[in-house]
Design a protein around this motif. Sequence first.
Motif, mmCIF file in Angstrom:
data_model
loop_
_atom_site.group_PDB
_atom_site.id
_atom_site.type_symbol
_atom_site.label_atom_id
_atom_site.label_comp_id
_atom_site.label_asym_id
_atom_site.label_seq_id
_atom_site.Cartn_x
_atom_site.Cartn_y
_atom_site.Cartn_z
ATOM 1 N N LYS A 1 0.913 -1.168 0.027
ATOM 2 C CA LYS A 1 0.094 -0.128 -0.152
ATOM 3 C C LYS A 1 0.945 1.161 -0.007
ATOM 4 C CE LYS A 1 -3.921 -2.062 2.322
ATOM 5 N NZ LYS A 1 -4.884 -1.902 3.523
ATOM 6 N N HIS A 2 0.428 2.114 -0.766
ATOM 7 C CA HIS A 2 1.284 3.405 -1.005
ATOM 8 C C HIS A 2 0.301 4.524 -0.417
ATOM 9 C CE1 HIS A 2 4.456 1.508 -3.182
ATOM 10 N NE2 HIS A 2 3.644 0.412 -3.289
ATOM 11 N N GLU A 3 0.902 5.795 0.250
ATOM 12 C CA GLU A 3 0.420 6.784 0.521
ATOM 13 C C GLU A 3 -0.228 7.618 -0.680
ATOM 14 O OE1 GLU A 3 2.600 8.997 3.547
ATOM 15 O OE2 GLU A 3 2.736 7.458 4.677
ATOM 16 N N ALA A 4 -1.613 7.678 -0.788
ATOM 17 C CA ALA A 4 -2.151 8.232 -1.814
ATOM 18 C C ALA A 4 -3.845 8.522 -1.485
ATOM 19 C CB ALA A 4 -1.861 7.596 -3.139
ATOM 20 N N SER A 5 -4.087 9.740 -1.743
ATOM 21 C CA SER A 5 -5.523 9.694 -1.341
ATOM 22 C C SER A 5 -6.553 9.422 -2.572
ATOM 23 C CB SER A 5 -5.906 11.409 -1.042
ATOM 24 O OG SER A 5 -5.588 12.145 -2.253
ATOM 25 N N GLY A 6 -7.506 9.004 -2.376
ATOM 26 C CA GLY A 6 -8.450 8.553 -3.526
ATOM 27 C C GLY A 6 -8.339 7.217 -3.880
ATOM 28 N N GLU B 1 8.970 -9.194 3.504
ATOM 29 C CA GLU B 1 7.469 -9.613 3.116
ATOM 30 C C GLU B 1 6.816 -8.557 2.670
ATOM 31 O OE1 GLU B 1 5.885 -11.273 6.479
ATOM 32 O OE2 GLU B 1 7.247 -13.378 6.366
ATOM 33 N N ARG B 2 6.087 -8.768 1.736
ATOM 34 C CA ARG B 2 5.038 -7.755 1.079
ATOM 35 C C ARG B 2 3.851 -8.386 0.290
ATOM 36 N NH1 ARG B 2 7.789 -6.406 -5.085
ATOM 37 N NH2 ARG B 2 7.531 -8.527 -5.793
ATOM 38 N N SER B 3 2.766 -7.605 0.129
ATOM 39 C CA SER B 3 1.429 -8.095 -0.171
ATOM 40 C C SER B 3 1.320 -7.584 -1.623
ATOM 41 C CB SER B 3 0.471 -7.645 0.666
ATOM 42 O OG SER B 3 0.368 -6.334 0.666
ATOM 43 N N PHE B 4 0.450 -8.377 -2.659
ATOM 44 C CA PHE B 4 -0.033 -7.707 -3.624
ATOM 45 C C PHE B 4 -1.535 -7.251 -3.649
ATOM 46 C CE2 PHE B 4 2.917 -11.070 -6.063
ATOM 47 C CZ PHE B 4 3.974 -10.113 -6.047
ATOM 48 N N ASN B 5 -1.933 -6.136 -4.106
ATOM 49 C CA ASN B 5 -3.098 -5.762 -3.846
ATOM 50 C C ASN B 5 -3.800 -5.314 -5.261
ATOM 51 O OD1 ASN B 5 -3.286 -5.155 -0.792
ATOM 52 N ND2 ASN B 5 -1.232 -4.577 -1.210
ATOM 53 N N PHE B 6 -5.056 -5.371 -5.251
ATOM 54 C CA PHE B 6 -5.959 -4.613 -6.345
ATOM 55 C C PHE B 6 -6.232 -3.291 -5.876
ATOM 56 C CE2 PHE B 6 -7.223 -9.051 -6.586
ATOM 57 C CZ PHE B 6 -6.631 -9.424 -7.831
ATOM 58 N N VAL B 7 -6.218 -2.196 -6.645
ATOM 59 C CA VAL B 7 -6.492 -1.015 -6.355
ATOM 60 C C VAL B 7 -7.352 -0.322 -7.266
ATOM 61 C CG1 VAL B 7 -5.297 1.436 -5.732
ATOM 62 C CG2 VAL B 7 -4.003 -0.891 -5.692
ATOM 63 N N THR B 8 -8.388 0.397 -6.774
ATOM 64 C CA THR B 8 -9.494 1.156 -7.576
ATOM 65 C C THR B 8 -9.431 2.409 -7.042
ATOM 66 O OG1 THR B 8 -11.085 0.280 -6.262
ATOM 67 C CG2 THR B 8 -10.684 -0.747 -8.141
ATOM 68 N N ARG B 9 -10.187 3.177 -7.847
ATOM 69 C CA ARG B 9 -10.385 4.790 -7.392
ATOM 70 C C ARG B 9 -11.574 4.717 -6.289
ATOM 71 N NH1 ARG B 9 -8.921 5.037 -12.612
ATOM 72 N NH2 ARG B 9 -11.309 4.745 -13.246
ATOM 73 N N THR B 10 -11.167 5.565 -5.243
ATOM 74 C CA THR B 10 -12.206 5.485 -4.305
ATOM 75 C C THR B 10 -13.634 6.370 -4.516
ATOM 76 O OG1 THR B 10 -10.612 5.667 -2.304
ATOM 77 C CG2 THR B 10 -12.759 6.608 -1.900
#
Length: 301
Positions: A151-156, A269-278
């Motif tokens: 996860k990366h710091e980004a709004s929306g 360790e890290r995770s893979f994530n799906f990301v969509t627009r809030t």
Amino acid sequence: MLSISHEVFYAVASHLSFSKAAEILCISQPAVSKQIKKLEGEMEVPLFQRKGNAVFLTPQGEKMLLYLREAKHVQKRMESDMDIIKSQLTAKGELRIGASTTLSLYVLPKVLSSFRNKWPLVKITLVNRNTENILKALTNEEIDLAVVEDKHEASGLHYDFFMADKIIPICSTHSPYAGREISIKELREIPLALREVGSGTLSALARKMAQSNIKMSDLNITVRLGGTEVLKNFLIEDTAVGFLSPLAVKREVALGLLTQVNISDLAIERSFNFVTRTGETMPDVVKALIKEAKLIYNQKL
């Protein structure tokens, strides 16, 4: 459905160019100007202003563009979802995916192949860039779904966990570091070959080094390479140590070309994530892709 005037305005406003809009819409530039004047007459406000050869949106034009973006999202979801409701096999939706390198090369091909068998008429586009650029593309609405590391710091942006992964130190089997036990502190002296700035792999390594009170600038980084494949091929030929996902080097390790370096107390360790627009309603075709991926990799739905 949006009117012709609205479609023309959207093209001009998106590129701030009457000539570019004419090229995209395959109509003449005078026809573009005519539609803009028509829309300005209907709205009774100016939508563009010129300064020399440059074109700018007026405050009213900015507001119009904002509403039309929302309208186009609704129209796209409606068209895609209506097709999907009719039947999976005849659905003609479009799915634009952006994924970081490891996911694009070693995880998603299996998912996309399975998905295409179930949704054969859905047009799929996969963009392969590093994590930083993929998230920019999602924010800029160039893609519908991002699949990235951590996860990366980004709004929306909304994150949905996909699967776990890790980063391991790797080197050629002819490297002097193959088979050796190395401490984290010794990494300051070892020649390293790393991914480019902006990659998820590099970010995961940087976080781990910070936890061990080691700055990236303290490391002996001899080369940076833009991509997983080029880094793998470099490590096969060189004696440096690199960091990659086991997913990326599975074949090379099996062939005896690369081997994991033993570094005590190093677990990245890290995770893979799906990301969509809030705040956006997720199209059914995107939901279907996420569900398919989780089923294939035995993750919770």
